[in-house]
Every structure is written in structure tokens, then in C-alpha cells.
Write a protein that holds these residues in place. Structure first.
Motif, PDB file in Angstrom:
ATOM      1  N   UNK A  22       0.862  -1.178   0.000  1.00 12.20           N
ATOM      2  CA  UNK A  22       0.000   0.000   0.000  1.00 12.20           C
ATOM      3  C   UNK A  22       0.899   1.228   0.000  1.00 12.20           C
ATOM      4  N   UNK A  23       0.922   1.923  -1.150  1.00 11.28           N
ATOM      5  CA  UNK A  23       1.898   3.001  -1.349  1.00 11.28           C
ATOM      6  C   UNK A  23       1.258   4.247  -1.947  1.00 11.28           C
ATOM      7  N   UNK A  24       0.000   4.510  -1.592  1.00  9.75           N
ATOM      8  CA  UNK A  24      -0.732   5.591  -2.240  1.00  9.75           C
ATOM      9  C   UNK A  24      -0.727   6.908  -1.472  1.00  9.75           C
ATOM     10  N   UNK A  25      -0.251   6.889  -0.233  1.00 10.56           N
ATOM     11  CA  UNK A  25      -0.369   8.060   0.637  1.00 10.56           C
ATOM     12  C   UNK A  25       0.329   9.304   0.136  1.00 10.56           C
ATOM     13  N   UNK A  26      -0.282  10.452   0.424  1.00 10.45           N
ATOM     14  CA  UNK A  26       0.265  11.725  -0.044  1.00 10.45           C
ATOM     15  C   UNK A  26       1.209  12.407   0.914  1.00 10.45           C
ATOM     16  N   UNK A  27       1.440  11.831   2.091  1.00 12.44           N
ATOM     17  CA  UNK A  27       2.383  12.432   3.045  1.00 12.44           C
ATOM     18  C   UNK A  27       1.948  13.800   3.532  1.00 12.44           C
ATOM     19  N   UNK A  28       0.689  13.909   3.929  1.00  7.97           N
ATOM     20  CA  UNK A  28       0.144  15.198   4.380  1.00  7.97           C
ATOM     21  C   UNK A  28       0.979  15.803   5.494  1.00  7.97           C
ATOM     22  N   UNK A  29       1.396  14.975   6.474  1.00 13.30           N
ATOM     23  CA  UNK A  29       2.192  15.494   7.597  1.00 13.30           C
ATOM     24  C   UNK A  29       3.668  15.628   7.244  1.00 13.30           C
ATOM     25  N   UNK A  30       3.999  15.318   6.008  1.00 12.53           N
ATOM     26  CA  UNK A  30       5.371  15.482   5.522  1.00 12.53           C
ATOM     27  C   UNK A  30       5.438  16.602   4.488  1.00 12.53           C
TER      28      UNK A  30
END
Length: 208
Positions: A22-30
Motif C-alpha cells: 500500500x503506497x498511495x499516501x500523499x504524506x500530508x504530515x510530511x
């Protein structure tokens, strides 16, 4: 939508346990930096995650992409993997898990070994242990760290429909697994892995 970069691949084969990243995250906190493209040991995290599943014995590997999917395709070497687009990635990890399981439905896979792209401290040794606990399509297996459940998890295909129905927001398979706690085989991995997440700027210290 699927895109296998190295051709048709093992459409009818690949063994009973498929790897699912699962590699879809947008890294909001990054600061909006997609986690799949964070560098670890000189390469994108998504490459590392796929390589761990390969080293653990998974011949078929599906990778769910979302944020910056086109950039991931351009920059990450994921030959031999089936790339699965999740247009609803912003809705949370549950949508990515549903997309990944759906992409496996037409294969001969009888279980999905699920890993998260932002946990580079979990390597092939722990992943191989969880995979080894597979018995059949009814299997549910989870790594544990000092008794606390974590990833990777192995989800037998008999459970996929129920997991997909319960996977909303960022919960993934959590609620389904809680409801079936007595069926889960627990595999201690704390001696061979560190289950930290790369969620915030402070966590970037874990990348090498």
C-alpha cells in the motif's frame, strides 16, 4: 487500473501468497511529499517495500499507487510488479486496501501479504515469518511486536470480501481483524524488525 511494467507477468501463476504494497499516501504530515518517493538507501521507499516482499518469497507483487502515481512510475524501478491505481487514495488507506484486493481477485492468489510503504524497518526476515504461517485461503496472520499487532498481515482470500466491506477511511483491515481476533495467528517479529512509521518530519531520521 493495472499497469505491469514488465509485460503480462505471472497472470496465472505466482504461488498462493501474493505481496501487496500500500503506497498511495500523499504524506500530508510530511508537507505533501508522497511516501512512495521518499528515499531510503538511495532508492524510493516503494522499491524497498516491493523488494522486501520479493525477498520473502512472493513471486506476484501488486503495488497500489495514488499520490504522484505518474512520478512513481517514472522514478521507481518496479519491474515485474503489477501497479494498481487508486483514484480515491485521498479517502484513506481503506480505499487502497480495497483496490489492492480487487486487483488480486482475478489471479490464483489465495492470500495477500500486505505491507505498508512507510515501514522500512520491517524487512524480509519478519515478512518471511508471516508468509510462512499461511495455511490456506482462510488464514489470517499478523506480525506482533512485543505482543502488539502490526504489519505485515496476511489475509486469506476467504476474508477479502468482508475486509473490503469494512475497510473505510484509514482503518484498513483493522475493524475486520478486531472482529475476528480469535482466528488470527500471531507471529512475533520484534527480534528481527522495527515497526516504526514514517509519518512526520521527525520520523525522517529513520531513513538511511
Amino acid at each position: 487500473m493495472r499497469d505491469d511494467r514488465s509485460g503480462p507477468g505471472p497472470a496465472g501463476g505466482g504461488g498462493p501468497v501474493a505481496g501487496l504494497v500500500l503506497a498511495a499516501g500523499g504524506g500530508r504530515r510530511l508537507g505533501g511529499r508522497p511516501k512512495a518517493l521518499l528515499e531510503h538507501r538511495g532508492r524510493p521507499l516503494v522499491e524497498h517495500a516491493a523488494a522486501v516482499l520479493r525477498a520473502a518469497g512472493c513471486e506476484r507483487i501488486h503495488v497500489v499507487l495514488g499520490a504522484a502515481a505518474d512520478a512513481v512510475r517514472e522514478r521507481a524501478a518496479l519491474g515485474g510488479c503489477v501497479l494498481v491505481d487508486n483514484p480515491d487514495w485521498a479517502a484513506g488507506m481503506g480505499s487502497s486496501l480495497r483496490a489492492g484486493l480487487d486487483s488480486l481477485a482475478g489471479t490464483n492468489a489465495r492470500a495477500a501479504l500486505v505491507s505498508l510503504v512507510d515501514q522500512p524497518g520491517i524487512g524480509a526476515a519478519a515478512t518471511r515469518r508471516v508468509r510462512a504461517a499461511y495455511q490456506d485461503e482462510t488464514s489470517l496472520v499478523s506480525a506482533v511486536y512485543a505482543g502488539v499487532r502490526g504489519h505485515p498481515v496476511l489475509l486469506g482470500s476467504a476474508h477479502w470480501a468482508g475486509i473490503a466491506a469494512a475497510a473505510t477511511g484509514d482503518r484498513g483491515a483493522r475493524s475486520y481483524l478486531k472482529a475476528h481476533e480469535g482466528e488470527i495467528a500471531l507471529v512475533e517479529c520484534g527480534d528481527v524488525a522495527r515497526p516504526y512509521d514514517i509519518d512526520t518530519e521527525a520520523d525522517l531520521v529513520h531513513l538511511e
